[in-house]
Design an enzyme around this catalytic site. Structure first.
Site, PDB file in Angstrom:
ATOM      1  N   ARG A  62       7.654  -9.170  15.338  1.00 15.05           N
ATOM      2  CA  ARG A  62       8.051  -7.831  14.885  1.00 15.05           C
ATOM      3  C   ARG A  62       7.001  -6.809  15.303  1.00 15.05           C
ATOM      4  O   ARG A  62       5.807  -7.078  15.260  1.00 15.05           O
ATOM      5  CB  ARG A  62       8.202  -7.841  13.361  1.00 15.05           C
ATOM      6  CG  ARG A  62       8.554  -6.513  12.779  1.00 15.05           C
ATOM      7  CD  ARG A  62       9.020  -6.619  11.334  1.00 15.05           C
ATOM      8  NE  ARG A  62       9.372  -5.295  10.883  1.00 15.05           N
ATOM      9  CZ  ARG A  62       8.526  -4.437  10.334  1.00 15.05           C
ATOM     10  NH1 ARG A  62       7.271  -4.792  10.106  1.00 15.05           N
ATOM     11  NH2 ARG A  62       8.936  -3.227   9.988  1.00 15.05           N
ATOM     12  N   HIS A  94       0.851  -1.196   0.000  1.00 18.00           N
ATOM     13  CA  HIS A  94       0.000   0.000   0.000  1.00 18.00           C
ATOM     14  C   HIS A  94       0.883   1.242   0.000  1.00 18.00           C
ATOM     15  O   HIS A  94       2.085   1.165   0.269  1.00 18.00           O
ATOM     16  CB  HIS A  94      -0.905   0.030   1.247  1.00 18.00           C
ATOM     17  CG  HIS A  94      -0.128   0.169   2.527  1.00 18.00           C
ATOM     18  ND1 HIS A  94       0.505  -0.890   3.146  1.00 18.00           N
ATOM     19  CD2 HIS A  94       0.154   1.255   3.297  1.00 18.00           C
ATOM     20  CE1 HIS A  94       1.122  -0.468   4.225  1.00 18.00           C
ATOM     21  NE2 HIS A  94       0.934   0.839   4.342  1.00 18.00           N
TER      22      HIS A  94
HETATM   23  C1  LIG Z   1      -4.839   8.281   9.138  1.00 20.15           C
HETATM   24  C2  LIG Z   1      -4.888   7.040   8.713  1.00 20.15           C
HETATM   25  C3  LIG Z   1      -4.036   6.482   7.643  1.00 20.15           C
HETATM   26  C4  LIG Z   1      -4.404   5.004   7.626  1.00 20.15           C
HETATM   27  C5  LIG Z   1      -5.848   5.055   7.999  1.00 20.15           C
HETATM   28  C6  LIG Z   1      -5.798   5.992   9.220  1.00 20.15           C
HETATM   29  O1  LIG Z   1      -7.050   6.417   9.594  1.00 20.15           O
HETATM   30  C7  LIG Z   1      -5.142   5.313  10.414  1.00 20.15           C
HETATM   31  C8  LIG Z   1      -4.423   4.041  10.005  1.00 20.15           C
HETATM   32  C9  LIG Z   1      -3.635   4.216   8.705  1.00 20.15           C
HETATM   33  C10 LIG Z   1      -3.338   2.872   8.069  1.00 20.15           C
HETATM   34  C11 LIG Z   1      -2.106   2.165   8.676  1.00 20.15           C
HETATM   35  C12 LIG Z   1      -1.904   0.830   7.935  1.00 20.15           C
HETATM   36  C13 LIG Z   1      -1.978   0.983   6.410  1.00 20.15           C
HETATM   37  C14 LIG Z   1      -3.217   1.839   6.010  1.00 20.15           C
HETATM   38  C15 LIG Z   1      -3.372   1.877   4.491  1.00 20.15           C
HETATM   39  C16 LIG Z   1      -4.421   1.338   6.765  1.00 20.15           C
HETATM   40  O2  LIG Z   1      -5.227   0.508   6.400  1.00 20.15           O
HETATM   41  O3  LIG Z   1      -4.484   1.997   7.995  1.00 20.15           O
HETATM   42  C17 LIG Z   1      -3.072   3.215   6.643  1.00 20.15           C
HETATM   43  C18 LIG Z   1      -4.156   4.251   6.303  1.00 20.15           C
HETATM   44  C19 LIG Z   1      -3.746   5.107   5.134  1.00 20.15           C
HETATM   45  O4  LIG Z   1      -2.623   5.656   5.103  1.00 20.15           O
HETATM   46  O5  LIG Z   1      -4.555   5.214   4.203  1.00 20.15           O
HETATM   47  O1  LIG Z   2       5.220  -2.456   9.855  1.00 18.19           O
HETATM   48  C1  LIG Z   2       5.714  -1.825   8.951  1.00 18.19           C
HETATM   49  O2  LIG Z   2       6.920  -1.797   8.732  1.00 18.19           O
HETATM   50  C2  LIG Z   2       4.833  -1.047   7.997  1.00 18.19           C
HETATM   51  C3  LIG Z   2       3.682  -0.362   8.678  1.00 18.19           C
HETATM   52  C4  LIG Z   2       2.927   0.488   7.724  1.00 18.19           C
HETATM   53  O3  LIG Z   2       3.160   0.496   6.551  1.00 18.19           O
HETATM   54  C5  LIG Z   2       1.830   1.344   8.235  1.00 18.19           C
HETATM   55  O4  LIG Z   2       1.496   1.291   9.444  1.00 18.19           O
HETATM   56  O5  LIG Z   2       1.281   2.113   7.415  1.00 18.19           O
HETATM   57 FE   LIG Z   3       2.178   2.154   5.532  1.00 17.83          FE
END
Ligand SMILES: C=C1C[C@]23C[C@@]1(O)CC[C@H]2[C@@]12CCC[C@@](C)(C(=O)O1)[C@H]2[C@@H]3C(=O)O
Ligand SMILES: O=C(O)CCC(=O)C(=O)O
Ligand SMILES: [Fe+2]
Length: 379
Positions: free
Chosen positions: A300, A233
């Protein structure tokens, strides 16, 4: 239109699988977690390089280096990711936030579920929101914090939430300061100055910017070659500051090279370019495609600070970067709206805000975006 980060997903609730296994009790990979063979652990795999010539490894930049601005500009243009050292965040605080995450994920499943994220909410425990786009589950758990962790931490640790709240609040304050410093270095390297960014506020301190903290846990996995920790992503942010524990797992995708492992370096933090900086820079600082893989023996942990503009501020390419031969490539979008778009379109979110070029008869995906989309392994 939503105006706070916590409202971003109201229109796009996700109903993820309600079952959270106790990962440690699983001796074999259940079918619901089997993604098929990934190549990240195969012998002679050329697609997950971690060490090699410096051209093939993610840049490491000392923030006290007088040349830091130029080095950061180059890293943003050519990698979309870099590690920083001498960033001013103490090792004690990094250790404390890591042990907070460890304590949280070690709680029994029924306890963690007391702070479960609601389908249309931002904060709390659960699978990554992007899980809903994949037929298989990811070998990870997440916990998102926006603002004060107090209410939910009280559910998790009725007796001793205080010390964990203090650590998270201090980490949020420190991350915010570092994010401001990095923003000006990244923008400065594009030739953007304080007068060009009204939404940075009168003191240029991005006072109204928003941020979210994402704690990620990737337990040791009985069959890591067939499991995925966090699917590929880009982050919907301006920038993301990531701390990983001493176990590798983060990989970034680079055109022409493939997946490159970002090795854990003691005290270093990883900085990702997110989709909103991609838009502000009119595509010259591309957001980095990344994923997390898992391993057989080690647990991790990672902690991501996802930094964005004030949630209802419209973000569009800086006019200073535009000209007759550099038309704006993206339409204005707020962070809140963009998160909703990501929740709906996932990897097509960036191209869905790309402006149509009339010569293309309205075809949305231009040459560069097309290449990026092809890199998404799930396409
Ligand atoms: C601010 C944000 C970005 C995020 C969605 C969120 O509300 C909080 C979690 C973030 C995260 C972390 C993991 C990968 C991701 C794609 C997800 O599903 O939750 C990102 C979101 C993002 O950057 O779109
Ligand atoms: O765990 C990681 O190294 C990646 C985490 C990440 O991509 C995220 O929280 O958006
Ligand atoms: Fe990320």
């Amino acid at each position: 239109m939503p105006s706070r980060l916590s409202d971003a997903f109201r229109a796009h609730p996700v109903h993820l699988y309600p079952k959270h296994p106790d990962f440690n009790s699983l001796q074999e990979l259940p079918d619901s977690y089997a993604w098929g063979l990934l190549d990240h652990e195969l012998p002679n795999s050329s697609s997950a390089q971690s060490f090699g010539s410096s051209d093939n490894s993610v840049p490491v930049i000392d923030l006290t280096d007088p040349n830091a601005l130029a080095l950061i500009g180059h890293a943003c243009k050519t990698w979309g990711v870099f590690q920083v050292t001498n960033h001013g965040i103490s090792n004690n605080l990094l250790d404390d936030v890591e042990s907070t995450a460890r304590s949280l994920f070690s709680l029994p499943v029924h306890q963690k579920l007391k702070a479960a994220r609601s389908p249309d909410g931002v904060s709390g425990y659960g699978h990554a929101r992007i899980s809903s786009f994949f037929p298989k589950l990811m070998w990870s758990e997440g916990y998102t914090i926006v603002g004060s962790p107090f209410e939910q931490f009280r559910q998790l640790w009725p007796q001793d939430h205080g010390k964990f709240c203090d650590i998270i609040e201090e980490y949020e304050r420190e991350m915010k300061k570092l994010a401001v410093r990095l923003m000006w270095l990244m923008l400065g390297s594009l030739g953007i100055s304080k007068e060009d960014v009204k939404w940075a506020g009168p003191k240029a301190d991005f006072k109204d910017a928003s941020g979210a903290l994402q704690l990620n846990s990737y337990p040791a996995c009985p069959d890591p070659n067939r499991a995925m920790g966090l699917a590929a992503h880009t982050d919907s942010t301006l920038l993301t500051i990531l701390h990983q524990n001493n176990t590798s797992g983060l990989q970034v995708h680079r055109e022409g090279t493939g997946w490159v492992t970002v090795p854990p370096l003691p005290s270093a933090l990883i900085i990702n370019v997110g989709d909103l900086l991609h838009i502000l820079s009119n595509g010259s600082y591309p957001s980095v495609l990344h994923r997390a893989v898992v391993n057989r023996t080690q647990h991790r942990l990672s902690v991501a600070y996802l930094y964005g503009p004030p949630a209802s501020e419209e973000i569009s390419p800086f006019s200073k970067l535009l000209g007759p031969s550099q038309p704006p490539l993206y339409r204005p979008v707020t962070w809140s709206e963009y998160l909703g778009t990501k929740a709906k379109h996932f990897n097509m979110a960036l191209s869905s805000v790309r402006l149509c070029s009339p010569q293309n008869g309205g075809i949305l995906v231009a040459a560069n975006d097309h290449k990026r989309l092809q890199a998404w392994p799930e396409n």
